[in-house]
Design an enzyme around this catalytic site. Structure first.
Site, mmCIF file in Angstrom:
data_model
loop_
_atom_site.group_PDB
_atom_site.id
_atom_site.type_symbol
_atom_site.label_atom_id
_atom_site.label_comp_id
_atom_site.label_asym_id
_atom_site.label_seq_id
_atom_site.Cartn_x
_atom_site.Cartn_y
_atom_site.Cartn_z
ATOM 1 N N HIS A 46 62.948 45.547 1.885
ATOM 2 C CA HIS A 46 63.039 46.015 0.475
ATOM 3 C C HIS A 46 62.262 47.249 0.342
ATOM 4 O O HIS A 46 61.312 47.433 1.185
ATOM 5 C CB HIS A 46 62.527 44.747 -0.306
ATOM 6 C CG HIS A 46 63.351 43.336 -0.226
ATOM 7 N ND1 HIS A 46 64.235 43.327 -0.987
ATOM 8 C CD2 HIS A 46 62.699 42.312 0.481
ATOM 9 C CE1 HIS A 46 64.574 42.102 -0.708
ATOM 10 N NE2 HIS A 46 63.803 41.422 0.172
ATOM 11 N N HIS B 197 60.797 41.360 5.906
ATOM 12 C CA HIS B 197 60.437 40.063 6.069
ATOM 13 C C HIS B 197 61.590 39.004 6.281
ATOM 14 O O HIS B 197 62.706 39.487 6.241
ATOM 15 C CB HIS B 197 59.625 39.802 4.684
ATOM 16 C CG HIS B 197 60.427 39.542 3.514
ATOM 17 N ND1 HIS B 197 59.919 38.901 2.416
ATOM 18 C CD2 HIS B 197 61.667 39.817 3.296
ATOM 19 C CE1 HIS B 197 60.989 38.953 1.534
ATOM 20 N NE2 HIS B 197 61.944 39.474 1.936
ATOM 21 N N CYS C 154 68.416 35.393 3.096
ATOM 22 C CA CYS C 154 67.046 35.874 3.285
ATOM 23 C C CYS C 154 66.274 35.143 4.349
ATOM 24 O O CYS C 154 65.164 35.340 4.857
ATOM 25 C CB CYS C 154 66.089 35.514 1.943
ATOM 26 S SG CYS C 154 66.749 36.201 0.365
ATOM 27 N N GLU D 10 60.852 43.645 -6.463
ATOM 28 C CA GLU D 10 61.355 43.381 -5.161
ATOM 29 C C GLU D 10 62.695 44.066 -5.109
ATOM 30 O O GLU D 10 63.256 44.845 -3.993
ATOM 31 C CB GLU D 10 61.606 41.914 -4.661
ATOM 32 C CG GLU D 10 62.024 41.689 -3.447
ATOM 33 C CD GLU D 10 62.392 40.252 -3.116
ATOM 34 O OE1 GLU D 10 61.974 39.709 -2.212
ATOM 35 O OE2 GLU D 10 63.206 39.682 -3.851
HETATM 36 ZN ZN ZN Z 1 63.671 39.641 0.836
#
Ligand code: ZN
Ligand code: ZN
Length: 268
Positions: A173, A146, A165, A255
């Site tokens: 992940h 993502h 990120c 996560e």
């Molecule tokens: Zn991430």
């Protein structure tokens, strides 16, 4: 605490045909075994003398005498009285343990027990209004990539907000997913839900859709959303809620080893 026990899903007073009809794929006249792991939570006031709620040694001794010594290295169906007629499912074993451990030393109260049948399946019994609630949790994994990015913000603001990120080509992940459902053991089979059916639905609705995909680009329900784990957890709740054979209680998404998120439909 842990104990290793054998069990089977087969009621002696029923015919082979009836057993196969009741227990389906789990029916067998032969034992198989698990390394069960048991967690127990108690509450109470801190003693001004000892500084403890209860002496752990005392609690360990009770657990050993009432449960572990009776269950460990035994065939539950054959050697533990409670399971002579009661199928030793994780649900029923948890209930037997709950009832055995309700009577605790003065001032301490049993709050919950968690029984892991394996790393991917556990049953929790927790106190509720003088009675108890039971949930069964199934664990899954999927790998997905993502990018955290808000289109309303500038590139500089996004970079400042999300740091690494926000990397334009994404990152990934290995997500761990826990799906908890509310159950009560069937009086005949001892099962709260057909786990095979839960697996089928979670795989179809979530795991198979997300695994090895890019959440932003490949998955319709994230279009226009920033796929943080908060949003992911709520999205999974919405995909599963109402589709399972028993009520959904909670969705947990881990996560990384350092953070996890849970959602129980609070703002639904
Ligand atoms: Zn991430
Ligand atoms: Zn088993």
């Amino acid at each position: 605490m842990s104990f290793s026990s054998g069990h089977r899903y087969w009621l002696p007073h029923l015919s082979e045909e009836e057993n196969r009809r009741l227990f389906g794929r789990w029916a067998s006249p032969y034992n198989h075994g698990h390394n069960y792991v048991l967690e127990m939570t108690v509450s109470g006031a801190i003693s001004p003398q000892t500084g403890m709620v209860i002496n752990i040694k005392e609690l360990d001794a009770l657990l050993r005498r009432r449960i572990v010594d009776r269950f460990d290295q035994k065939s539950l169906n054959d050697e533990v009285d409670e399971f002579a007629e009661l199928p030793p499912t994780a649900e029923n074993i948890s209930l037997v343990i709950w009832r055995q451990m309700l009577d605790l030393p003065q001032g301490t109260r049993l709050e919950s027990i968690q029984l892991f049948e394996n790393e991917r399946l556990f049953v929790q019994v927790s106190r509720n209004n003088g009675g108890y609630d039971m949930t069964l949790t199934r664990c899954y994994e999927f790998s997905a990539s993502h990018r955290l990015h808000c289109p309303q913000l500038s590139d500089a603001e996004n970079a400042a907000l999300f740091g690494k990120c926000n990397n334009p080509t994404g990152h990934g992940h290995n997500y761990e997913l826990e799906v908890s459902v509310r159950v009560s053991p069937d009086p005949v089979t001892g099962m709260g839900v057909d786990i095979g059916v839960v697996d089928e639905i979670v795989n179809r609705e979530v795991v198979d859709r997300y695994d090895h995909h890019n959440l932003n680009d490949d998955i319709e329900e994230f279009h226009g959303l920033n796929p943080t784990t908060e949003v992911l957890t709520r999205t999974i709740w919405r995909r599963l809620n109402g589709k399972l054979p028993v009520p959904l209680q909670k969705v947990v998404v881990k996560e990384t080893a350092r953070n996890y998120f849970e959602y129980s439909g609070e703002d639904e």
